[in-house]
Design an enzyme around this catalytic site. Structure first.
Site, short mmCIF file in Angstrom:
data_model
loop_
_atom_site.label_atom_id
_atom_site.label_comp_id
_atom_site.label_asym_id
_atom_site.label_seq_id
_atom_site.Cartn_x
_atom_site.Cartn_y
_atom_site.Cartn_z
N ASP A 1 4.07 2.25 -4.43
CA ASP A 1 3.03 2.63 -5.37
C ASP A 1 2.97 1.57 -6.47
O ASP A 1 3.98 1.33 -7.16
CB ASP A 1 3.44 4.01 -5.96
CG ASP A 1 2.40 4.55 -6.92
OD1 ASP A 1 1.62 3.76 -7.48
OD2 ASP A 1 2.38 5.78 -7.10
N ASP B 1 0.85 -1.19 0.00
CA ASP B 1 0.00 0.00 0.00
C ASP B 1 0.89 1.25 0.00
O ASP B 1 2.06 1.19 0.38
CB ASP B 1 -0.92 0.03 1.23
CG ASP B 1 -2.19 0.82 1.00
OD1 ASP B 1 -3.27 0.20 0.92
OD2 ASP B 1 -2.11 2.07 0.87
N LYS C 1 -12.64 0.22 -14.74
CA LYS C 1 -13.07 -1.08 -14.22
C LYS C 1 -13.52 -2.01 -15.36
O LYS C 1 -13.41 -3.22 -15.25
CB LYS C 1 -14.16 -0.89 -13.16
CG LYS C 1 -13.63 -0.21 -11.88
CD LYS C 1 -12.53 -1.04 -11.20
CE LYS C 1 -12.11 -0.47 -9.86
NZ LYS C 1 -11.10 -1.28 -9.17
N TYR D 1 -13.75 6.09 -13.95
CA TYR D 1 -13.77 4.89 -13.10
C TYR D 1 -14.45 3.74 -13.86
O TYR D 1 -13.99 2.60 -13.84
CB TYR D 1 -14.50 5.20 -11.80
CG TYR D 1 -14.46 4.10 -10.76
CD1 TYR D 1 -13.36 3.92 -9.93
CD2 TYR D 1 -15.55 3.23 -10.59
CE1 TYR D 1 -13.33 2.92 -8.96
CE2 TYR D 1 -15.53 2.23 -9.64
CZ TYR D 1 -14.43 2.08 -8.81
OH TYR D 1 -14.41 1.08 -7.86
N1 NAD Z 1 -15.84 0.65 -1.50
C1 NAD Z 1 -16.65 0.37 -2.49
O1 NAD Z 1 -17.87 0.65 -2.41
C2 NAD Z 1 -16.14 -0.30 -3.74
C3 NAD Z 1 -17.08 -0.71 -4.70
C4 NAD Z 1 -16.63 -1.33 -5.85
C5 NAD Z 1 -15.28 -1.53 -6.05
N2 NAD Z 1 -14.39 -1.12 -5.11
C6 NAD Z 1 -12.96 -1.38 -5.38
O2 NAD Z 1 -12.40 -2.09 -4.32
C7 NAD Z 1 -11.02 -1.78 -4.21
C8 NAD Z 1 -10.69 -1.43 -2.77
O3 NAD Z 1 -11.45 -0.31 -2.41
P1 NAD Z 1 -11.75 0.09 -0.89
O4 NAD Z 1 -13.16 0.54 -0.86
O5 NAD Z 1 -11.28 -0.94 0.03
O6 NAD Z 1 -10.85 1.42 -0.81
P2 NAD Z 1 -9.86 1.98 0.31
O7 NAD Z 1 -9.59 3.39 -0.10
O8 NAD Z 1 -10.39 1.72 1.67
O9 NAD Z 1 -8.55 1.11 0.07
C9 NAD Z 1 -7.78 1.22 -1.09
C10 NAD Z 1 -6.31 1.18 -0.71
O10 NAD Z 1 -5.54 1.23 -1.91
C11 NAD Z 1 -4.40 2.02 -1.67
N3 NAD Z 1 -3.86 2.56 -2.91
C12 NAD Z 1 -4.44 3.47 -3.73
N4 NAD Z 1 -3.62 3.75 -4.76
C13 NAD Z 1 -2.51 2.98 -4.58
C14 NAD Z 1 -1.31 2.84 -5.31
N5 NAD Z 1 -1.08 3.56 -6.41
N6 NAD Z 1 -0.38 1.98 -4.85
C15 NAD Z 1 -0.60 1.27 -3.72
N7 NAD Z 1 -1.72 1.38 -2.99
C16 NAD Z 1 -2.67 2.22 -3.41
C17 NAD Z 1 -4.90 3.13 -0.76
O11 NAD Z 1 -3.83 3.73 -0.04
C18 NAD Z 1 -5.89 2.39 0.14
O12 NAD Z 1 -5.26 1.95 1.33
C19 NAD Z 1 -10.75 -0.68 -5.23
O13 NAD Z 1 -10.20 -1.25 -6.39
C20 NAD Z 1 -12.13 -0.12 -5.50
O14 NAD Z 1 -12.21 0.45 -6.79
C21 NAD Z 1 -14.78 -0.52 -3.96
#
Ligand code: NAD
Length: 340
Positions: free
Chosen positions: A155, A131, A249, A245
């Site tokens: 990253d 992360d 996706k 987005y």
């Molecule tokens: N939360 C929702 O409702 C939802 C719905 C559909 C899809 N998603 C997908 O689920 C996944 C996780 O989302 P979440 O809700 O747990 O989000 P979150 O923000 O809680 O966690 C995402 C993590 O990814 C890390 N991150 C972002 N860019 C990065 C990079 N370049 N390198 C390394 N780490 C990086 C962030 O620091 C964060 O800790 C994502 O791909 C998101 O698109 C989430």
């Protein structure tokens, strides 16, 4: 039934005493019980994560305390514990499911990635937790002391970080969970800035592809490996997020299906999970005016919001050897939203 922080939002709203107290708190905050309809099945305590600070932990504690003060006889009426396998879902660890396996999990410091990393580690796997957020990764390692978790603060879009992740993984990567991702601002194409487009595509698409590209040679040599990409409802339809987005996706779905075909028969399986709404700390930028208003009317179709642990249950299944006959599947883990 006695209410607590682990009772669902719906149970609170429907309870004669709890509903009145909760309603008053919501009214004070300028919110309504109707607005919480998608969160009805979530434990009350999850509102802390879901609300990004608007519903702090102190408010949950205050609600429970007010309820206990008003209904002391109710609070003492401890209901008999539900029989195993009945009652609300609770995460059930499958001991040893990942023993002897190294699993890379990106986005492991928060939300879905954290829940996946935690579950794999508690099921015996060696986790390479990746992360940007170093401090939160360190907290994860501390919370899982006793398990094997290697933190890599980096990253996923940088080649140096990808090399570091591979080095940390060592000789063999059994599975990769590409979870890290970022949201857009719900903007339509005419509202998109180059900066938003490039950032969203770089993290969600380039980052996902780069990690896949990095682990595949080792998996080919081992004739075994499972990759799980996290897509989204926005990878299945056009009404769940903004143009950037949604495009990103859909690209994750494309990468998943292409790779499933390319590597079929090599021992590598590539699948994706498409989450619906999930209560995590994901940052949602201020909404674009046109796109935000346009998408608002479709959000009523969301059957409910899930927890990160719900998603980890779907993702770890695909990461595990029980996914034996799945390849190129895009598993909607969304409570049925995609069926609407
Ligand atoms: N939360 C929702 O409702 C939802 C719905 C559909 C899809 N998603 C997908 O689920 C996944 C996780 O989302 P979440 O809700 O747990 O989000 P979150 O923000 O809680 O966690 C995402 C993590 O990814 C890390 N991150 C972002 N860019 C990065 C990079 N370049 N390198 C390394 N780490 C990086 C962030 O620091 C964060 O800790 C994502 O791909 C998101 O698109 C989430």
């Amino acid at each position: 039934m006695a209410l607590s922080a682990s009772s669902t939002v719906g149970e609170w709203i429907d309870h004669p005493v709890g509903g009145r107290i909760f309603g008053a708190v919501l009214e004070q905050a300028g919110a309504s019980a109707e607005a919480l309809a998608p969160a009805r099945n979530l434990p009350l305590g999850q509102l802390v994560t879901l609300s990004n600070g608007q519903f702090p932990a102190e408010m949950v504690d205050g609600l429970v305390a007010a309820y206990r003060a008003e209904a002391p006889e109710d609070a003492e009426d401890d209901a008999p514990a539900a029989a195993p396998g009945t009652g609300p879902w609770v995460e059930q660890i499958i001991p040893g499911r990942f023993t002897g396996q190294t699993v890379i999990v990106t986005g492991a410091a928060s939300g879905i990635g954290r829940a996946v990393a935690s579950r794999v580690a508690r099921e015996g796997g060696r986790v390479v937790a990746v992360d940007l957020a170093k401090e939160k990764l360190d907290e994860l390692v501390e919370a899982l002391s006793g398990a094997e978790v290697v933190a890599v603060a980096g990253d996923i879009t940088s080649s140096e970080s990808v090399e570091e992740i591979l080095r940390a993984a060592g000789d063999r990567v059994d599975a990769l969970a590409n979870v890290a991702g970022i949201m857009d601002d719900m903007g339509a194409v005419h509202e998109l800035t180059d900066a938003t487009w490039e950032r969203v595509m770089r993290v969600n698409v380039d980052g996902t592809m780069r990690l896949m590209r990095a682990v595949v040679p080792g998996m080919l040599a081992a004739r075994s490996g499972r990759i799980v990409n996290v897509a989204s409802e926005a990878g299945l339809r056009g009404s769940a997020a903004g143009a950037a987005y949604t495009a990103s996706k859909h690209a994750v779905v494309g990468l998943t299906k292409s790779s499933a075909v390319m590597y079929a028969g090599t021992g590598i399986q590539v699948n994706a999970v498409a989450p619906g709404g999930v209560a995590t700390g994901i940052r949602v930028p201020a909404q674009a005016e046109f796109g935000g208003a346009r998408l608002g009317k479709f959000m009523g179709n969301i059957p409910g919001v899930a927890t990160a642990e719900h998603l980890a249950a779907s993702i770890t299944f695909l990461l595990s050897r029980d996914a034996v006959n799945l390849n190129g599947a895009i598993v909607a883990s969304d409570g049925g939203w995609s069926a609407v």
